[in-house]
Motif scaffolding. Structure first.
Motif, short mmCIF file in Angstrom:
data_model
loop_
_atom_site.label_atom_id
_atom_site.label_comp_id
_atom_site.label_asym_id
_atom_site.label_seq_id
_atom_site.Cartn_x
_atom_site.Cartn_y
_atom_site.Cartn_z
N LEU A 224 0.82 -1.21 0.00
CA LEU A 224 0.00 0.00 0.00
C LEU A 224 0.85 1.26 0.00
CD1 LEU A 224 -2.74 1.40 0.14
CD2 LEU A 224 -2.69 1.09 2.63
N TYR A 225 1.93 1.26 0.78
CA TYR A 225 2.74 2.47 0.86
C TYR A 225 3.37 2.81 -0.49
CZ TYR A 225 7.16 -0.16 1.10
OH TYR A 225 8.23 -0.96 0.82
N ARG A 226 3.68 1.77 -1.30
CA ARG A 226 4.23 2.04 -2.63
C ARG A 226 3.17 2.64 -3.54
NH1 ARG A 226 9.08 0.26 -4.26
NH2 ARG A 226 10.29 -1.04 -2.82
N ARG A 227 1.94 2.15 -3.42
CA ARG A 227 0.85 2.72 -4.23
C ARG A 227 0.60 4.18 -3.85
NH1 ARG A 227 -3.88 -1.00 -3.12
NH2 ARG A 227 -2.56 -2.16 -1.68
N ILE A 228 0.67 4.48 -2.55
CA ILE A 228 0.47 5.86 -2.11
C ILE A 228 1.63 6.73 -2.60
CG2 ILE A 228 0.30 7.38 -0.11
CD1 ILE A 228 -2.19 5.66 -0.74
N ALA A 229 2.85 6.19 -2.57
CA ALA A 229 4.01 6.94 -3.08
C ALA A 229 3.83 7.26 -4.56
CB ALA A 229 5.29 6.14 -2.85
N THR A 230 3.29 6.30 -5.33
CA THR A 230 3.07 6.52 -6.75
C THR A 230 2.02 7.60 -6.97
OG1 THR A 230 3.65 4.23 -7.27
CG2 THR A 230 2.35 5.42 -8.90
N ARG A 231 0.93 7.56 -6.19
CA ARG A 231 -0.11 8.57 -6.33
C ARG A 231 0.40 9.95 -5.95
NH1 ARG A 231 -5.33 6.58 -3.22
NH2 ARG A 231 -5.99 8.68 -3.85
N LEU A 232 1.16 10.01 -4.87
CA LEU A 232 1.70 11.30 -4.43
C LEU A 232 2.68 11.84 -5.46
CD1 LEU A 232 2.03 13.53 -2.38
CD2 LEU A 232 3.63 12.09 -1.11
N LEU A 233 3.50 10.96 -6.04
CA LEU A 233 4.44 11.38 -7.06
C LEU A 233 3.70 11.95 -8.27
CD1 LEU A 233 7.31 11.59 -8.10
CD2 LEU A 233 7.14 9.23 -8.92
N GLY A 234 2.55 11.34 -8.62
CA GLY A 234 1.75 11.87 -9.72
C GLY A 234 1.27 13.28 -9.45
N GLU A 235 0.88 13.55 -8.20
CA GLU A 235 0.41 14.89 -7.85
C GLU A 235 1.57 15.89 -7.85
OE1 GLU A 235 -2.05 15.09 -4.42
OE2 GLU A 235 -3.39 13.49 -5.09
N LEU A 236 2.76 15.43 -7.48
CA LEU A 236 3.92 16.31 -7.51
C LEU A 236 4.28 16.65 -8.96
CD1 LEU A 236 6.24 14.65 -4.83
CD2 LEU A 236 4.72 16.60 -4.54
N ARG A 237 4.17 15.67 -9.84
CA ARG A 237 4.55 15.89 -11.24
C ARG A 237 3.55 16.75 -11.99
NH1 ARG A 237 6.88 9.79 -12.50
NH2 ARG A 237 9.07 10.29 -12.07
N ASP A 238 2.26 16.66 -11.61
CA ASP A 238 1.28 17.47 -12.36
C ASP A 238 1.12 18.88 -11.79
OD1 ASP A 238 -0.47 17.39 -10.18
OD2 ASP A 238 -1.75 15.83 -11.02
N GLY A 239 1.94 19.23 -10.79
CA GLY A 239 1.93 20.60 -10.31
C GLY A 239 1.00 20.88 -9.16
N THR A 240 0.32 19.86 -8.64
CA THR A 240 -0.54 20.09 -7.48
C THR A 240 0.27 20.68 -6.33
OG1 THR A 240 -1.98 18.26 -8.12
CG2 THR A 240 -2.12 19.01 -5.84
N VAL A 241 1.49 20.15 -6.16
CA VAL A 241 2.45 20.74 -5.21
C VAL A 241 3.66 21.17 -6.03
CG1 VAL A 241 3.84 20.39 -3.15
CG2 VAL A 241 1.65 19.22 -3.37
#
Length: 248
Positions: free
Chosen positions: A17-34
C-alpha cells in the motif's frame, strides 16, 4: 483451509500500500498540485487525503525521500522535482487575478466535479446539468480586505486533450487544495494555442468589478471560462501586453 491472520504478508504480486500511495503522491507532484520547492501537507492531512494511516504515509514519504524526490528539513517536507519551464506570459496567470500568498494573506483553491453555472455551461457548449471540472479560488488579507474570488469551469475539450486536468476528476471532492497554477502551461504542452478575451464589468450597488475571461484554442473551441470578482476600492488588476516587434 489455510488459516490467515491480520499479520499475514500480502501476496508477492500485490504491491504494498505504501508504494501505491508513493506513486499517487508522485503523480500529484509531477502534475503541479504541489509545485517544486513548496512544502507538502503534513502527514495527517496526507493520510486523510489518501484515506490511509499516517504510518503508511510516512513509509511512502521515506520511499520518495530515498529516491531524492522529496526532502525534509526544519521547515517540513518539500518537493524536489525539477520545475517545468514556464511558457505562459505573466499577464495570463491562472486563474485570472490570482495573487501569490504572502504573510497576512490567505489563498485557497479547490476543485469539484459538478454542473457549472448556467452561463458557463452555455459558453463552453455543455448541456445544462452536465458536470465538469470547476475550480474555486479565494484570496484575501487577514482582515478580509482585498478579497478576490474566482470560479473557473473547464470544457469537455480541455478535459479530453489536457491529461493533467483530466486527472483531477477522480479527486475533485472540493476539499483538497488544487491551485492548478500550470493550467495554461499544460494546455500549451498539449499543442493548444491559447486565445483569451477578458471583459470587465461593474457590479451594480457594490464597489466590486467582475472580470470574465474566456479562453479558446486555435480552432475556436472553448477551453475554460473564469469569473473573477474583485473589490475595486481595495485592489487593482494589472494587465500586461507584449506586441510583436516591427519587421524591418
Amino acid at each position: 483451509m489455510d488459516r490467515t491472520t491480520p499479520h499475514d504478508h500480502p501476496p508477492a504480486e500485490e504491491e504494498p500500500l505504501y508504494r501505491r500511495i508513493a506513486t499517487r503522491l508522485l503523480g500529484e507532484l509531477r502534475d503541479g498540485t504541489v509545485p517544486p520547492g513548496e512544502r507538502l501537507p503534513g502527514e495527517r492531512r496526507l493520510a486523510e487525503h489518501f484515506g490511509v494511516s499516517r504510518e503508511t504515509v510516512r513509509q511512502a514519504l521515506e520511499l520518495l525521500r530515498r529516491d531524492g524526490l522529496v526532502t525534509t528539513d526544519r521547515r517540513g517536507t518539500h518537493a524536489t522535482l525539477p520545475g517545468l519551464p514556464v511558457e505562459t506570459p505573466a499577464s495570463l496567470a491562472f486563474p485570472v487575478g490570482a495573487a501569490a500568498a504572502t504573510p497576512g494573506t490567505v489563498a485557497r483553491a479547490t476543485v469539484t466535479w459538478k454542473p457549472p453555472p448556467p452561463d458557463h455551461a452555455e459558453a463552453l457548449g455543455l448541456t445544462p446539468g452536465r458536470p465538469t471540472l470547476v475550480h474555486n479560488y479565494r484570496y484575501a488579507t487577514a482582515d478580509g480586505r482585498g478579497l478576490r474570488t474566482a470560479v473557473t469551469s473547464f470544457s469537455a475539450v480541455a478535459l479530453a486533450e489536457v491529461e493533467e486536468l483530466a486527472r483531477y476528476r477522480d479527486r475533485a471532492d472540493g476539499t483538497a487544495t488544487a491551485h492548478l497554477r500550470r493550467a495554461y502551461d499544460w494546455m500549451r504542452r498539449a499543442g493548444l494555442t491559447l486565445h483569451h478575451r477578458d471583459a470587465i464589468t461593474r457590479l451594480a450597488s457594490t464597489p466590486s468589478v467582475r472580470v470574465t475571461r474566456q479562453v479558446h484554442d486555435q480552432y475556436a473551441r472553448p477551453l475554460e471560462i473564469t469569473d473573477l470578482v474583485v473589490d475595486a476600492q481595495q485592489d487593482a488588476l494589472v494587465y500586461e501586453f507584449t506586441l510583436p516587434g516591427r519587421a524591418d
